[in-house]
Design an enzyme around this catalytic site. Structure first.
Site, short mmCIF file in Angstrom:
data_model
loop_
_atom_site.label_atom_id
_atom_site.label_comp_id
_atom_site.label_asym_id
_atom_site.label_seq_id
_atom_site.Cartn_x
_atom_site.Cartn_y
_atom_site.Cartn_z
N GLU A 13 0.82 -1.20 0.00
CA GLU A 13 0.00 0.00 0.00
C GLU A 13 0.86 1.26 0.00
O GLU A 13 0.57 2.24 -0.68
CB GLU A 13 -0.97 0.03 1.18
CG GLU A 13 -2.10 1.02 0.91
CD GLU A 13 -2.78 1.56 2.15
OE1 GLU A 13 -2.37 1.22 3.26
OE2 GLU A 13 -3.71 2.35 1.97
N THR B 65 -5.90 11.12 -2.04
CA THR B 65 -5.52 11.05 -0.63
C THR B 65 -4.57 12.20 -0.27
O THR B 65 -4.65 12.79 0.81
CB THR B 65 -4.84 9.69 -0.34
OG1 THR B 65 -5.74 8.66 -0.74
CG2 THR B 65 -4.52 9.54 1.13
#
Lengths: 320, 320
Positions: free
Chosen positions: A136, A189
């Site tokens: 991730e 994000t």
């Protein structure tokens, strides 16, 4: 003891709701769907090969060292000294990017979990955490377990420290349901992080600490009233709501339909409500969806219990 | 249903450790001793009369509306419409002022609890919380339940919101002990508050939130390792330690003797350690005490399990 008689494994890694209002960076839970699927199989050509990616509109790289699922798998194989193994990987993205539902976390978890299964399950789920984290991190540059850990382990997961990967799985109350609505916009994000303040008043920190503690106590003690009184975010939500059209209207709709609480899922734009019981969760999901639909904003609604299992095998084919 | 056949009641309200490292303003627990005692009895002269105060070096006012225990009792009597009752009160202070052990909270709790008992116990312990809070607020001007609530209820108490008085009592792990050492200096709560920053980095808030959540999970799940990893305060301790001579030396001594964690009790100067088991707690108490003694600083050590009961009746005399 390694079990290795598997030729091919298909796994499903679920979407996750991170932050959970007052649990910025420390809390997340898994839902039943959507989620990503990864298929891995043995092949003769040494090394990891991503042979096919679907559902990504051609956006994801096939080079394993540049792909979230690939990085997680490679990191695991490197740790085990097995990078010479011949493994083919297919990735089937079944949730949108930048949705706030842990899309990259799901791919990373699926990649590490599938390969671990294929090679005879040398590591436990919890031991896969750092490899999925690495996957991730390759996608979003941050080191946060609040999507990866619940996606891997299932349930509600509290992270004391991301650096130390000190995670605790909490038992979800029996009748705790989530209604998640994803409006068709994308929030990066990075943008959602930059909108946050660097410093906050100690008074706000204390309020957030009180609510986070209340939420944990409410979850552990199945006290729905305490859960409801605790789902408030005074740090991220007041800033990030600007990125989501009609956020407060959606929140009022959720509360009006009986939600215990409502906030932003991860960095957004998905929103979530926690509810007592399926019927309420269905009503809340519909009410929130309507707010977006009314302004001609496409959206998808997902209603499920807290998913207690996390990533799991969908299909296994034995070696012939 | 009121039971009223009591002529005189003596109650004991224990010292409390507030903040508990990462639980600034939201967590506190009770210990067995020291503590304050309050005696109340019926009398013919209407109103509340403080007839005697011991252990205060003459510092506390006898006027009930200026006295912590008196304010709490008066607030309760006013709520019940019973201010014309004739009640005499004696207050026996058995712990130092400004010790960080909840001295004023103990007096306030004892005052409200004793009067409630004397008049037939119309309210439950939890219902007495706002009156005891009012008593403590009259002493230090702040509205914090982190001493009052554990003193009243016992055990480890988590406060989601001081404003809403939303408190949860947590079950303390069976073998959780506290070693508390009070060095003979006085820190005014006002000074200890002013030394705190107004703003803190979000990163620190997240760290504190992680640790507070970890501590709650550790307490509820009796996970001593998690408790130990969680007892860190990155907000108040780094500033307030300056007010306590040899704080870090004492901390190292506590850790060296096996403490799970060590920090400042309330606003200080008392310090506390949480420990697994009595033997370790005794060793830790002795090691910390020695650090203060070595610099010729007088000190008192209190070792006890977490006190699960809080304020209680010591003696009751029936009406003749």
């Amino acid at each position: 003891m390694l079990k290795e008689a598997v030729q091919e494994v298909r796994v499903f890694a679920p979407a996750t709701v991170a932050n959970v209002a007052c649990g910025y960076d420390v809390l997340g839970f898994a839902i039943d769907s959507p989620g990503d699927e990864v298929v891995v199989r043995h092949c003769d050509k040494p090394g990891l090969h991503i042979t096919s990616i679907t559902g990504d509109d051609g956006k994801l790289p096939k080079a394993p060292e540049k792909n979230t699922a690939g990085v997680a798998a490679l990191d695991l194989l490197r740790h085990l000294g097995m990078t010479d193994r011949g493994i083919e990987m297919e990735i089937h993205k079944k949730m949108p990017f930048g949705s706030g539902l842990g899309s990259s976390a799901a791919s990373a978890v699926a990649g590490a979990y599938a390969v671990n299964k294929l090679i005879g399950e040398p590591l436990s789920k919890k031991q896969l955490l750092p490899f999925a984290m690495a996957g991730e991190a390759s996608a979003d540059g941050a080191w946060h377990a609040d999507n990866v850990a619940p996606c891997l382990l299932g349930g509600i997961v509290f992270i004391r420290s991301n650096d130390e990967l000190d995670v605790s799985q909490l038992p979800a109350p029996d009748n705790l349901w989530a209604a998640v609505v994803h409006p068709d916009i994308e929030i990066l994000t990075k943008v959602a992080r930059e909108i946050l303040p660097v410093d906050i008043p100690v008074a706000n920190a204390t309020q957030q600490i009180g609510n986070l503690g209340g939420l944990l106590c409410g979850i552990i003690q199945s006290d729905y009233g305490l859960i409801s009184r605790s789902i408030h975010d005074v740090i991220a939500e007041p800033r990030r709501q600007k990125l989501i059209p009609e956020f407060y209207k959606a929140k009022r709709a959720a509360q009006g339909a009986g939600a215990l609480g409502f906030s932003i899922s991860g960095a957004g734009p998905s929103v979530f409500a926690l509810c007592e019981g399926e019927e309420t969760a269905q009503k809340v999901g519909a009410a929130v969806s309507k707010v977006f639909t009314d302004i001609k904003l496409g959206n998808q609604t997902y209603v499920s219990k807290i998913n207690p299992h996390g990533v799991h095998v969908v299909e296994e084919k034995a070696s012939s």
